[in-house]
Design an enzyme around this catalytic site. Sequence first.
Site, mmCIF file in Angstrom:
data_model
loop_
_atom_site.group_PDB
_atom_site.id
_atom_site.type_symbol
_atom_site.label_atom_id
_atom_site.label_comp_id
_atom_site.label_asym_id
_atom_site.label_seq_id
_atom_site.Cartn_x
_atom_site.Cartn_y
_atom_site.Cartn_z
ATOM 1 N N LYS A 194 0.162 0.805 5.389
ATOM 2 C CA LYS A 194 -0.586 0.827 6.741
ATOM 3 C C LYS A 194 -1.015 2.391 7.057
ATOM 4 C CE LYS A 194 -0.242 -3.469 8.129
ATOM 5 N NZ LYS A 194 -1.301 -4.215 8.834
ATOM 6 N N SER B 90 3.964 -4.086 -0.889
ATOM 7 C CA SER B 90 3.483 -3.482 0.147
ATOM 8 C C SER B 90 4.243 -2.733 1.386
ATOM 9 C CB SER B 90 2.670 -4.637 1.124
ATOM 10 O OG SER B 90 3.473 -5.464 1.609
#
Length: 409
Positions: free
Chosen positions: A61, A311
């Site tokens: 992110k 992720s």
Amino acid sequence: MSFRTPDPLHRLMLDDVRGAQKMLAGVARMTAMEGSRHLSSLVGAPVHLKCENLQRTGSFKLRGAYVRIAGLRPEERAAGVVAASAGNHAQGVALASKLLGVHATVFMPVGAPLPKVAATREYGAEVRMHGHVVDETLAAAEEYARETGAVFIHPFDHPDVIVGQGTVGLEILEQCPEVRTVLVGIGGGGLAAGIGLAVKSVRPDVKVIGVQAEGAAAYPPSLAAGHPVVIESPVTMADGIKVGRPGDVPFALIQEYVDEVRTVSEDALSSALLLCLERAKLVVEPAGASPVAALLADPTSFRGPVVAVLSGGNVDPLLLQRILRHGMAAGGRYLSLRLRVTDRPGALATLLAVLTVVDANVLDVSHVRTDPRLGLTEAEVELHLETKGPEHCREVAEALREAGYTVLD
């Protein structure tokens, strides 16, 4: 530098992702790519893990948040930024804002994991707790933006965010130039859209596959309908991909650049997280483990070499404990049995001796003596055992039957 365009749904280009990569130099690290012998043996081709769980802030992110905030005009930076998130996006916005000298306010839901709240504050953001679900938190952040003029930083539905996430795709091509398949988890779609754009623009022969949790799979019906569709009350342990509606910007890119979207069960997510921990020595959150879950669910359906994008790794320790128990149960590592035994001194010791011989670890034992189904000299024993897998479970049950015990359903 900003990548906003008059038609942001279709005009993002590979050069935009390359520009984002230059912008992120010295900010986001090129995360490691680790081979997995176990997964490779299952797939029948090399499998590599792209370790964005080892990125700064613990997830990908930071990439999109930094590119988005760096692209703001001076007057927008002066007004500050605001975001809503239960975890990874919050930390990415907080650190990106700190690095760029921008004040950040992050709204987080009441009950958000304390480690994520603490990390967001430590990265320099002002944290405000509001709402019990993310939708309420999001509404509060948007209202704050309207009242103060702060710029709302969306977690996935903006071109700048998408090209920032797309830098993961460029790294995959650099680190594994022979790649044939890329697996990536999908929530709102920013990461998959960015990776698809980057990878397919350079290597159109590479298959890009998105993965969603079965209980929060908004993309399959949306792709079938040709437009974003809302699913009510998404349910999954994978909070990083627990999104009820695809973003407009990533949806259009995923339509164009992602070949397929698969779904995985909660059991598969648990097993995948456990595998990452045991075999790869990597702490991965459920959303980050979703590509591995897809590999475990249907290993022979992928062309190799395969790259699975892990992720994120920001998992609350209490949730991790529950998930590991669930994963071990799904993998046949726990066995629960009910037995009928003679209610006399030493009966339990005799039973435990049988379990010792077959190397089953007893986690819990409970007795029932006052059931009308039981004879006067009988007792029922419920056992919770830790085993070595499905075959060991069968061996334990068979050893108990050979020792004369009645194993109840």
